[in-house]
Design a protein around this motif. Structure first.
Motif, mmCIF file in Angstrom:
data_model
loop_
_atom_site.group_PDB
_atom_site.id
_atom_site.type_symbol
_atom_site.label_atom_id
_atom_site.label_comp_id
_atom_site.label_asym_id
_atom_site.label_seq_id
_atom_site.Cartn_x
_atom_site.Cartn_y
_atom_site.Cartn_z
ATOM 1 N N ARG A 166 3.408 -9.439 3.939
ATOM 2 C CA ARG A 166 3.690 -10.846 3.931
ATOM 3 C C ARG A 166 3.149 -11.530 2.353
ATOM 4 N NH1 ARG A 166 2.879 -11.553 10.110
ATOM 5 N NH2 ARG A 166 3.736 -9.604 10.860
ATOM 6 N N GLY A 167 4.140 -11.115 1.694
ATOM 7 C CA GLY A 167 3.600 -12.236 0.097
ATOM 8 C C GLY A 167 1.494 -11.800 -0.569
ATOM 9 N N THR A 168 1.037 -11.230 0.706
ATOM 10 C CA THR A 168 -0.374 -10.942 0.059
ATOM 11 C C THR A 168 -0.527 -10.335 -0.362
ATOM 12 O OG1 THR A 168 -1.128 -12.906 1.735
ATOM 13 C CG2 THR A 168 -2.928 -10.687 0.696
ATOM 14 N N THR A 169 -1.495 -9.520 -1.643
ATOM 15 C CA THR A 169 -1.743 -8.457 -2.265
ATOM 16 C C THR A 169 -2.730 -7.472 -1.721
ATOM 17 O OG1 THR A 169 -1.422 -9.777 -4.472
ATOM 18 C CG2 THR A 169 -2.464 -7.333 -4.445
ATOM 19 N N LEU A 170 -2.301 -6.726 -1.367
ATOM 20 C CA LEU A 170 -3.473 -5.705 -0.147
ATOM 21 C C LEU A 170 -4.343 -5.122 -1.667
ATOM 22 C CD1 LEU A 170 -1.759 -4.693 2.621
ATOM 23 C CD2 LEU A 170 -3.340 -7.000 2.412
ATOM 24 N N GLY A 171 -5.522 -4.484 -0.862
ATOM 25 C CA GLY A 171 -6.761 -3.536 -1.630
ATOM 26 C C GLY A 171 -6.811 -2.467 -0.655
ATOM 27 N N SER A 172 -6.299 -1.089 -0.581
ATOM 28 C CA SER A 172 -6.480 -0.285 0.172
ATOM 29 C C SER A 172 -8.114 0.290 0.721
ATOM 30 C CB SER A 172 -6.309 1.487 -0.831
ATOM 31 O OG SER A 172 -7.250 1.612 -1.566
ATOM 32 N N GLY A 173 -8.199 -0.042 1.408
ATOM 33 C CA GLY A 173 -9.848 0.404 2.400
ATOM 34 C C GLY A 173 -10.296 -1.089 2.476
ATOM 35 N N THR A 174 -10.190 -2.086 1.522
ATOM 36 C CA THR A 174 -11.274 -3.071 1.493
ATOM 37 C C THR A 174 -10.172 -3.968 2.550
ATOM 38 O OG1 THR A 174 -11.858 -2.590 -0.718
ATOM 39 C CG2 THR A 174 -12.059 -4.764 0.615
ATOM 40 N N ASP A 175 -8.955 -3.615 2.012
ATOM 41 C CA ASP A 175 -7.943 -5.052 3.354
ATOM 42 C C ASP A 175 -8.108 -4.338 4.351
ATOM 43 O OD1 ASP A 175 -7.676 -7.121 1.900
ATOM 44 O OD2 ASP A 175 -6.283 -6.656 0.547
ATOM 45 N N LEU A 176 -7.414 -2.702 4.860
ATOM 46 C CA LEU A 176 -7.831 -2.564 5.873
ATOM 47 C C LEU A 176 -8.847 -2.388 6.553
ATOM 48 C CD1 LEU A 176 -6.428 0.028 7.813
ATOM 49 C CD2 LEU A 176 -8.005 1.427 6.636
#
Length: 586
Positions: A166-176
């Protein structure tokens, strides 16, 4: 990465000096028999005789998303080997998937190391390309190759592309972890989570945060076991294809040069790898893995070395979970060579005279390195932190040490005394953590035991204990948590990990009771149970060892031989010095 080659051996090298000559040279019956089987495989004598035979050790599997592209990369490696005048032979070995393998792939790191070592020792390999990337595969492959002692080069799987939600950059694990806590706090629902699930892992490759995977592939490059820049290239970038081919070409030259791991994996190389991990704000798992890898090379590396180096190395990489960016940004900013160039500006941080798999000094590789984004890769004057974000703790609760990644914790918790809330297992913790009757407050110290190398079993990544839902709803996002477990490199928080000796074998963590006061003081590097010695002695006298986890099989072998966290969790019989004889193929 591209250099010219010819099929002829370099001056001064004789094909009879190749290790594979013992299988295929001469006119004896065994050489004849081996030749017939090569014909059965479709290889004519001129394809392999007098040429380096290169084992491609591939950890690809259909349940390892980090490595889903390694079948294709093996083709590019083979192309490079053929171009350089070698003969490739691909082998499948144990595939350690952080996502799916339970109870933890850490239980099987030493199994992959054994698999790699014995494969290279027992087959006619003159050199090896090691293909991995997911957390435990990097240390396991390098441990096995170091013990086997033949020329070897590492090919990192590369990080996946950055995530998007939704327009936000995600980092695996951390953002989970972040969004899962938001869900538990009632801030988002199933629709948001469905979008998150579709956007957080969008391509082949390992985690694109500075989790354990990126930490360990970067450590492999810092050690000198990869081509320059190899660890930072995204898995699906065309540069990754080219790097794979160049790796295949280079291993053929290494076989002719007999450039073995012991010439690369020196004490200076391990000191530089530690400094690199700390400058990256890397995973605490690197502590265990680098100690184990160094042990295979006869290099003494201890927790105290990490703490000593941490006090003089700044954090230069602005990468999640401790920073802002992701591995794709790091690659565009210049990658690991650029960071090493900046790190070399710190007096005494690197030993640039040592050689790498290139056969040349590290200094030559860094001479042309440039930084293209000063916010992603900082210089020492603009570092994220003047000292590295990892500390080694000691005290009556961790006489053999524990670690904390304090750069990823709430600063207010770095000196804290609070009452313990103790869980004897991860399942017990899961069942009880949200029960208000436990009386958990933001000041409590959550303690998980029986999660270490033997107790876990395999030391699972349980160390980021969940905060109770009702505290999350109140806005609490960090608490002091202590365990003999590990923590995902993508995790964050005031989590004290790797407490040694572990509780399962009678370490002091086994003596803690709910309500006991525990003091954490990172500045003093201290972890203390505020219970007097006499009471601890009474508790120790009443403690009984738990039943064995395994009765047979690999689990029993593991339990009977694994060392504690401060020693790297290797098997004692694999870590001890000495060489095994070469097999006699006659």
């Amino acid at each position: 990465m591209s250099t010219p080659h010819s099929d002829a051996p370099p001056p001064g090298r004789d094909p009879e000096q190749l290790r594979s000559h013992a299988w295929f040279g001469g006119d004896g019956m065994r050489a004849f028999s081996h030749g017939t089987r090569m014909r059965q495989l479709g290889a004519a004598p001129e394809d392999y005789q007098g040429k380096p035979i290169i084992a491609i050790v591939n950890t690809w599997s259909e349940l390892n998303p980090c490595h889903m592209h390694l079948r294709e990369r093996a083709k590019q490696v083979k192309r490079g080997i053929w171009e350089a005048g070698g003969f490739p032979a691909e082998f499948g070995v144990a595939s350690l998937s952080e996502t799916f393998q339970k109870p933890t792939p850490m239980l099987y790191r030493n199994l992959l190391a054994m698999d790699t070592e014995e494969l290279l020792r027992s087959y006619p390999a003159d050199g090896a390309v090691l293909m991995g990337g997911c957390d435990k595969t990097t240390p396991a492959l390098i441990m096995g190759a170091a013990s086997a002692g033949i020329p070897a080069i590492y090919l990192p799987a590369g990080p996946m592309l950055r995530g998007s939600y939704r327009g936000t950059t995600l980092g695996s694990g951390t953002d989970l972890w972040k969004y899962w806590d938001d869900k538990r706090a009632g801030m988002i629902g199933d629709c948001e989570m469905a979008d998150l699930a579709s956007g957080i892992a969008r391509s082949p490759g390992h985690c694109m945060t500075m989790g354990t995977a990126s930490t360990m592939t970067s450590a492999a490059e810092a050690l000198g076991m990869t081509l320059p820049g190899a660890a930072s290239i995204p898995a699906v970038d065309s540069a990754h294809y080219r790097m794979a081919t160049a790796t295949g070409r280079r291993i053929v030259d290494m076989a002719w040069e007999h450039l073995t791991p012991d010439r690369i994996l020196t004490a200076e190389a391990f000191e530089d790898a530690v400094a690199t991990v700390l400058a990256l704000g890397g995973s605490t798992n690197a502590v265990i893995h680098l100690i184990a890898m160094a042990g295979r090379c006869g290099v003494p590396l201890s927790l105290d070395d990490f703490d000593k180096i941490a006090r003089r190395v700044p954090v230069l990489a602005n990468i999640r979970p401790g920073g802002k960016y992701l591995m794709e940004d790091f690659y565009y900013a210049g990658g690991l060579p650029a960071l090493l160039g900046r790190l070399a500006e710190v007096p005494g941080a690197l030993h640039t005279g040592r050689i790498t798999v290139t056969g040349r000094p590290l200094a030559e590789q860094l001479a042309g390195a440039q930084v293209y984004n000063d916010d992603v890769i900082r210089d020492p004057g603009t570092a994220l932190a003047a000292e590295a974000g990892l500390a080694v703790l000691r005290g009556n609760l961790a006489p053999d040490g524990a670690v904390i990644k304090h750069i990823a914790a709430e600063p207010a918790l770095l000196k804290h005394t609070g009452p313990a809330v103790v869980f004897d297992s991860y399942r017990e913790m899961q069942r009880q953590i949200n029960d208000p009757a436990l009386g958990v407050t933001a000041d409590s110290v959550l303690v998980l035991r029986n999660a270490g190398p033997q107790g876990g079993p395999g030391m699972p990544e349980y160390g980021m204990l969940p905060i109770p839902d009702y505290l999350l709803a109140q806005g609490v996002r960090d608490m002091v948590r202590i365990s003999d477990a590990r923590m995902s490199g993508t995790s964050y928080g005031a989590c004290v990990l790797h407490v040694a000796p572990e509780s399962y074998v009678g370490g002091p963590l086994a003596l803690v009771r709910t309500g006991d006061l525990i003091t954490l003081d990172v500045a003093e590097r201290s972890l203390r149970l505020e219970v007097d010695d006499a009471e601890q002695s009474r508790r120790r006298a009443a403690w009984e060892p738990p039943p064995r986890r395994f009765e047979r099989g690999y689990g029993a072998l593991y339990s009977e031989n694994v060392t504690q966290a401060d020693k790297g969790c290797d098997f004692g019989f694999l870590a001890r010095p000495g060489r095994n004889p070469e097999p006699d193929p006659r």
